[in-house]
Design a protein around this motif. Structure first.
Motif, PDB file in Angstrom:
ATOM      1  N   MET A   1       2.955 -12.484  21.554  1.00  0.00           N
ATOM      2  CA  MET A   1       3.542 -13.270  20.469  1.00  0.00           C
ATOM      3  C   MET A   1       4.689 -12.500  19.826  1.00  0.00           C
ATOM      4  N   GLN A   2       5.756 -13.176  19.491  1.00  0.00           N
ATOM      5  CA  GLN A   2       6.913 -12.562  18.862  1.00  0.00           C
ATOM      6  C   GLN A   2       6.573 -12.199  17.414  1.00  0.00           C
ATOM      7  N   SER A   3       6.941 -10.980  16.997  1.00  0.00           N
ATOM      8  CA  SER A   3       6.672 -10.580  15.623  1.00  0.00           C
ATOM      9  C   SER A   3       7.849 -10.935  14.723  1.00  0.00           C
ATOM     10  N   GLU A   4       7.543 -11.165  13.449  1.00  0.00           N
ATOM     11  CA  GLU A   4       8.577 -11.360  12.440  1.00  0.00           C
ATOM     12  C   GLU A   4       8.992  -9.976  11.954  1.00  0.00           C
ATOM     13  N   ARG A   5      10.280  -9.666  12.027  1.00  0.00           N
ATOM     14  CA  ARG A   5      10.737  -8.303  11.794  1.00  0.00           C
ATOM     15  C   ARG A   5      11.361  -8.147  10.410  1.00  0.00           C
ATOM     16  N   PHE A   6      11.070  -6.988   9.817  1.00  0.00           N
ATOM     17  CA  PHE A   6      11.615  -6.614   8.521  1.00  0.00           C
ATOM     18  C   PHE A   6      12.109  -5.171   8.595  1.00  0.00           C
ATOM     19  N   ASP A   7      12.836  -4.740   7.583  1.00  0.00           N
ATOM     20  CA  ASP A   7      13.208  -3.325   7.478  1.00  0.00           C
ATOM     21  C   ASP A   7      12.082  -2.510   6.849  1.00  0.00           C
ATOM     22  N   VAL A   8      11.420  -3.098   5.855  1.00  0.00           N
ATOM     23  CA  VAL A   8      10.263  -2.462   5.213  1.00  0.00           C
ATOM     24  C   VAL A   8       9.233  -3.540   4.921  1.00  0.00           C
ATOM     25  N   LEU A   9       7.980  -3.255   5.228  1.00  0.00           N
ATOM     26  CA  LEU A   9       6.862  -4.115   4.854  1.00  0.00           C
ATOM     27  C   LEU A   9       6.039  -3.394   3.790  1.00  0.00           C
ATOM     28  N   ILE A  10       5.812  -4.048   2.664  1.00  0.00           N
ATOM     29  CA  ILE A  10       5.021  -3.482   1.570  1.00  0.00           C
ATOM     30  C   ILE A  10       3.737  -4.292   1.464  1.00  0.00           C
ATOM     31  N   VAL A  11       2.615  -3.618   1.523  1.00  0.00           N
ATOM     32  CA  VAL A  11       1.317  -4.287   1.411  1.00  0.00           C
ATOM     33  C   VAL A  11       0.751  -3.992   0.027  1.00  0.00           C
ATOM     34  N   GLY A  12       0.661  -5.026  -0.802  1.00  0.00           N
ATOM     35  CA  GLY A  12       0.160  -4.874  -2.167  1.00  0.00           C
ATOM     36  C   GLY A  12       1.191  -5.337  -3.172  1.00  0.00           C
ATOM     37  N   GLY A  13       0.835  -6.373  -3.953  1.00  0.00           N
ATOM     38  CA  GLY A  13       1.790  -6.970  -4.874  1.00  0.00           C
ATOM     39  C   GLY A  13       1.537  -6.637  -6.329  1.00  0.00           C
ATOM     40  N   GLY A  14       0.944  -5.462  -6.603  1.00  0.00           N
ATOM     41  CA  GLY A  14       0.781  -5.012  -7.976  1.00  0.00           C
ATOM     42  C   GLY A  14       2.062  -4.371  -8.487  1.00  0.00           C
ATOM     43  N   PRO A  15       2.016  -3.757  -9.683  1.00  0.00           N
ATOM     44  CA  PRO A  15       3.228  -3.145 -10.252  1.00  0.00           C
ATOM     45  C   PRO A  15       3.878  -2.103  -9.350  1.00  0.00           C
ATOM     46  N   VAL A  16       3.077  -1.324  -8.628  1.00  0.00           N
ATOM     47  CA  VAL A  16       3.642  -0.282  -7.766  1.00  0.00           C
ATOM     48  C   VAL A  16       4.383  -0.915  -6.591  1.00  0.00           C
ATOM     49  N   ALA A  21       9.602  -2.660  -4.096  1.00  0.00           N
ATOM     50  CA  ALA A  21      10.416  -3.738  -3.531  1.00  0.00           C
ATOM     51  C   ALA A  21      11.712  -3.905  -4.313  1.00  0.00           C
ATOM     52  N   LEU A  22      11.613  -3.852  -5.639  1.00  0.00           N
ATOM     53  CA  LEU A  22      12.791  -4.012  -6.484  1.00  0.00           C
ATOM     54  C   LEU A  22      13.749  -2.845  -6.308  1.00  0.00           C
ATOM     55  N   ALA A  23      13.215  -1.614  -6.258  1.00  0.00           N
ATOM     56  CA  ALA A  23      14.064  -0.428  -6.098  1.00  0.00           C
ATOM     57  C   ALA A  23      14.845  -0.484  -4.789  1.00  0.00           C
ATOM     58  N   LEU A  24      14.186  -0.899  -3.717  1.00  0.00           N
ATOM     59  CA  LEU A  24      14.867  -0.991  -2.422  1.00  0.00           C
ATOM     60  C   LEU A  24      15.896  -2.114  -2.417  1.00  0.00           C
ATOM     61  N   GLY A  30      21.119  -5.991   1.316  1.00  0.00           N
ATOM     62  CA  GLY A  30      20.892  -6.613   2.615  1.00  0.00           C
ATOM     63  C   GLY A  30      19.611  -6.188   3.287  1.00  0.00           C
ATOM     64  N   ILE A  31      18.843  -5.287   2.671  1.00  0.00           N
ATOM     65  CA  ILE A  31      17.594  -4.838   3.285  1.00  0.00           C
ATOM     66  C   ILE A  31      16.598  -5.998   3.330  1.00  0.00           C
ATOM     67  N   ARG A  32      15.877  -6.099   4.424  1.00  0.00           N
ATOM     68  CA  ARG A  32      14.887  -7.160   4.599  1.00  0.00           C
ATOM     69  C   ARG A  32      13.516  -6.613   4.235  1.00  0.00           C
ATOM     70  N   ILE A  33      12.953  -7.119   3.146  1.00  0.00           N
ATOM     71  CA  ILE A  33      11.683  -6.611   2.618  1.00  0.00           C
ATOM     72  C   ILE A  33      10.640  -7.712   2.689  1.00  0.00           C
TER      73      ILE A  33
END
Length: 405
Positions: A1-16, A21-24, A30-33
């Motif tokens: 199966m084809q994967s959906e590609r990103f530049d950075v994947l962040i797991v966890g949507g709390g303040p950290v 995500a905001l800092a990047l 143009g970074i894909r997060i």
């Protein structure tokens, strides 16, 4: 199966996770997060507040979100520490901190968690792809990418995956990273109180045999309470009715803030120290509680996590600007070396403070009170301690100095 590609994947949507995500997004156009969370991405109902040290406030300022938090934030302009034994009627003051880390800059603010979460979510959401709710079934470092397999069969990949998924981090376990842990057999009890007398921006820390009892100022005549009890005794406090709870709180605080009223039922959470043996693995970096959980005695939990964000964002952005692989072992090693000493030091400090103050041994108590008195009479030592607790230094990440990456 084809994967959906990103530049950075962040797991966890709390303040950290949201702050990273905001800092990047703000620093690498143009970074894909991609941000993955097992719950729908929304701000949970949370009446608690967090202490935001000056260095972390500068991070929020550099990212353009502090102005939206500031109105609800209460500056902490003084810290007063007392030490008392079981049955003591008085609360003698042994150590007090008053002043700013810089002219007009308090060493910390109390920020309601709901306000912080909403501001960060509103700021970050337009620049990221949200994958939530989503359950991660598998993580693997596959050559030049980290790959996440979701429960619905989707594949997500990026040169770097970041685990901001809390103390029970699934990603940490999947990567085979073990932890060093110490169960304190204590529970942290939290609530919000209103009180008769103004706090004047002062935080109070009452050291007691069961553990510290802290009141942290909020807007108006209100404070956030965080206190420590033996886990075996916690159910007794949780079962108290409003009048008994108010009387119990007043008995600990003395006349500090006058009559008090608990605005909500107590909540309890177990206290432990837990440090990951490695902060990184191939194609993976851990931040926040996923990499460190410390005793709340110094109020540094969230601040440590946001320091992680400042360091990791800087090494990622610098690698991208140089055309380097931002998820490579070399880049991640720099992040780990930057954060390991500060994290280990804070874990040791909070562990030692808890052991030193959570007892009623007479010789130890006399020695610690003598030491507190010496520190209280040394303004240079107190100034250095304030700057350390505030996370302000000349060798840290640029965001901690309020500078863009």
């Amino acid at each position: 199966m084809q994967s959906e590609r990103f530049d950075v994947l962040i797991v966890g949507g709390g303040p950290v996770g949201l702050t990273l995500a905001l800092a990047l997004a703000r620093s690498a156009k143009g970074i894909r997060i991609g941000l993955v969370d097992r719950r729908p991405l929304a701000v949970p109902r949370d009446n608690r507040a967090s202490a935001v040290a000056a260095g972390v406030r500068r991070v929020f300022e550099a990212l353009g979100v502090w102005s939206s938090m500031a109105e609800a934030a209460q500056p902490i302009t003084a810290m007063r520490i007392t030490d008392s034994g079981t049955g003591d009627l008085s609360r003698p003051l042994f150590l007090s901190f008053v002043g700013n880390v810089a002219p007009g800059e308090p060493f910390a603010h109390m920020v309601p968690n709901s306000v912080m979460g909403q501001v960060l979510l509103d700021a970050a959401a337009p620049s990221i792809t949200v994958i939530a709710p989503a359950e991660i079934e598998h993580f693997v470092a596959d050559g030049m990418a980290g790959v996440l397999t979701l429960a619905d069969g989707r594949l997500l990949s990026a040169p770097l995956v970041v685990g901001a998924d809390g103390g029970q981090s699934k990603l940490r376990t999947m990567a085979g990273i073990t932890t060093i842990a110490q169960d304190y057999k204590q529970s942290g009890l939290v609530t919000t109180i209103s009180h008769e007398l103004p706090h004047d921006g002062a935080a109070y820390e009452h050291f007691r045999p069961a553990g510290p009892f802290a009141s942290l100022p909020l807007k108006g005549n209100r404070s956030s309470l965080v206190w420590t009890e033996a886990s075996a005794d916690a159910p007794k406090f949780l079962a108290m009715g409003p009048d008994e709870l108010n009387a119990t709180i007043e008995s600990v605080m003395g006349s500090t803030l006058g009559a008090v009223t608990a605005e909500e039922k107590l909540q309890a959470f177990p206290l432990k120290m837990q440090i990951a043996r490695d902060f990184v693995a191939p194609r993976l970096a851990l931040v926040g509680d996923a990499v460190h959980v410390v005793h709340p005695i110094a109020g540094q939990g969230l601040n440590l996590g946001l320091k992680d964000v400042a360091a990791l964002a800087e090494v990622i952005v610098e690698a991208l600007r140089l055309g380097l692989d931002h998820g490579s072992d070399d880049v991640l090693a720099r992040y780990q070396s930057w954060r390991r000493l500060d994290t280990s030091t804070m874990a040791m400090v909070t562990d030692t403070m808890n052991r030193l103050f959570s007892n009623e041994n007479a010789p130890i108590r006399a020695l610690r009170d003598f030491g507190l008195g010496l520190v209280d009479r040394s303004e240079p030592v107190k100034a250095a301690m304030i700057r350390a607790a505030a996370g302000v230094g000349s060798n840290g990440p640029r965001l901690l100095s309020g500078l863009p990456i």
